[in-house]
Design an enzyme around this catalytic site. Structure first.
Site, mmCIF file in Angstrom:
data_model
loop_
_atom_site.group_PDB
_atom_site.id
_atom_site.type_symbol
_atom_site.label_atom_id
_atom_site.label_comp_id
_atom_site.label_asym_id
_atom_site.label_seq_id
_atom_site.Cartn_x
_atom_site.Cartn_y
_atom_site.Cartn_z
ATOM 1 N N GLY B 6 0.842 -1.193 0.000
ATOM 2 C CA GLY B 6 0.000 0.000 0.000
ATOM 3 C C GLY B 6 0.874 1.238 0.000
ATOM 4 N N GLY B 7 0.294 2.365 -0.341
ATOM 5 C CA GLY B 7 1.039 3.618 -0.388
ATOM 6 C C GLY B 7 1.399 4.117 1.004
ATOM 7 C CB SER B 8 3.561 6.933 1.984
ATOM 8 O OG SER B 8 4.018 7.535 3.160
ATOM 9 C CB SER B 9 0.013 8.122 5.059
ATOM 10 O OG SER B 9 1.105 8.773 5.671
ATOM 11 N N GLY B 11 -1.813 3.062 6.140
ATOM 12 C CA GLY B 11 -2.158 2.366 7.379
ATOM 13 C C GLY B 11 -1.596 0.966 7.507
ATOM 14 C CE LYS B 12 2.986 0.249 3.557
ATOM 15 N NZ LYS B 12 2.600 1.666 3.362
ATOM 16 C CB SER B 13 2.934 0.688 10.417
ATOM 17 O OG SER B 13 3.853 0.995 9.415
ATOM 18 C CG ASP B 33 8.925 2.521 7.197
ATOM 19 O OD1 ASP B 33 9.121 2.954 6.042
ATOM 20 O OD2 ASP B 33 7.968 2.886 7.898
#
Lengths: 173, 173, 173, 173
Positions: B6-9, B11-13, B33
């Site tokens: 998924g793209g940055s921000s 919500g993957k983390s 990351d």
């Protein structure tokens, strides 16, 4: 591959960052901290995981050992696939911990580096960092080196991280 | 093995931490990351490394690609050695990025999960986080999914991380 | 001066960062987290300080209260000296906590903002963050608002931080 | 109140944490880092704010100066309200920076501490930390002390943070 072993607050991370800076090729850095970060948070509170007691004692369980063994194999696989890898670890089991790495490494060549720091100095740096349970530094300063065989030892008690890193770098390639 | 893209921000983390919490077995989490953290700091400023431009553009060079390939092999080796591994990645190259993983995975089975988030919402969360260059979220929201094939897609625009994690967990084991 | 009150994981910090982004003038942000960071580490383990129990309960002692009162006076002095200041706080004492701020504020005008989040959603976000003791969000979701009077309330359960921030910003200046 | 002044990577933060540990009373710690964290993120990129150039140069604008003056007043107000406060600062303006503090302090008594570190050693520690732009340490090592008058000076080049902290603590109360 380079493997650094030393107690908590002995200065391993600083040496690793300096090594990555002074070595002309790009090296990947992994260590026990990044491994613990990769684990589920609950593993830091459970009997099967890793427990950091208030007095600085660290104990690890079977689930932790099993994941760590797979992690070790994977890190070695990165090196086999062509990456230069530097590891900083805390050999809580001394010679037995080194033996576990040896089994994973097979015939891969590695530079074993001992990172020493006088117990009282490491304990003081633990206070200055402020992010570790008090007592880990003193408890680990000696035992992590018991029976471990090194190609090279550095001592951060009176030597700066960058100077230690240059000493290590001189032995690489 | 689970691979989230998924793209940055997007919500993957957060989903990964929830997955580690709801899955009964312990899963190791790695991602782009932690890979970038493992690289020398200077790789974030050099042509061969990874460059995060002020406008949110991310570009990667040959040295980065080579290290990343070795890292990918190592992560797959961890899974082969018995660890359950969840990856969060940003497929900057879309289908080509997925193909690189496929080549590394061989016959290892994996659950492919797409993490979507409406561009405007992801851009707002980027502001709320405050630790990413502005613009990355919007630039990546769409392109990272181009041509990628998933087993499952979740959308964090109006669904909480924990709910997305439960949906994914229901497909595992 | 703006004072936000809400339970743990209700989304205060994200709203503050968005506020700092959307408000045309520069605002300084302080909060209970930055105050706790300013205290000696040992205050987080002692009876006189602040204790975060494993079940999410937070208890504070007399030394903590005394330092907090001085800190509150100082933050108000910054505002009197001309700085625009936004505070995010957790009113563990509900109306009594608001009264302490009122005493410190004197005739200084302030916008009181309640930050609500449904208990179950806040608890889920606590899991997704992974850096707070489990249970704080649920324990605090309701009690921190008891008897507190607001100029404005926002609810992050289904509204993004940036949207909440814009609602608040519309009431400033 | 204690005010420490020294260049980047001279070891101020470590000394502050040790001071908080060895001093029997609880002291609040604030500094230029916590002040910069309190500012809007965009102030780190704008002419009116603070700019950290790639070569280690730091320049500050008028908006920054105005907020900093209000912050200084507020920190002094905390001390007047009864809190023990230790500040770590970087006197980019040397004697002029000290004069700004003096104006804010009025008749409040303060212990002025200079934190020295040989330029080359501080530069090496900057590499070991890895979280600061290269060059700041060397650029600031000398200029921050120009014309500044101290009650006490410590030198971290060959003295551990904890030992420096004990020397300072012996002069307090």
């Amino acid at each position: 591959m380079i493997i650094l072993n030393g107690g908590s607050s002995s200065g391993k991370s600083g040496i690793v960052r300096c090594l990555q800076s002074v070595l002309p090729d790009p090296w990947l850095a992994f260590g026990c901290d990044s491994f613990v970060d990769a684990m589920p948070a609950r593993m830091q509170e459970s009997d099967g995981g890793i427990v950091f007691a208030a007095d600085g004692t660290v104990s690890v369980g079977e689930d932790f050992r099993a994941l760590e063994a797979a992690w070790r194999d994977g890190v070695v696989a990165m090196a086999r696939a062509g990456a230069r890898v530097v590891i900083d670890d805390v050999f809580l089991g001394g010679a037995a911990s080194q033996q576990r790495w040896r089994a994973a490494l097979g015939d891969l060549s590695v530079l074993w580096v001992g990172v020493r720091c006088e117990s009282a100095v490491a304990a003081g740096r633990e206070v200055a960092r402020g992010d570790r349970p008090r007592g880990m530094a003193a408890l680990q300063a000696g035992v992590v080196h018991e029976g471990v065989v090194y190609d090279l030892e550095v001592d951060t008690t009176r030597t700066e991280s960058l100077v230690c890193a240059r000493t290590i770098a001189a032995r690489v390639g």
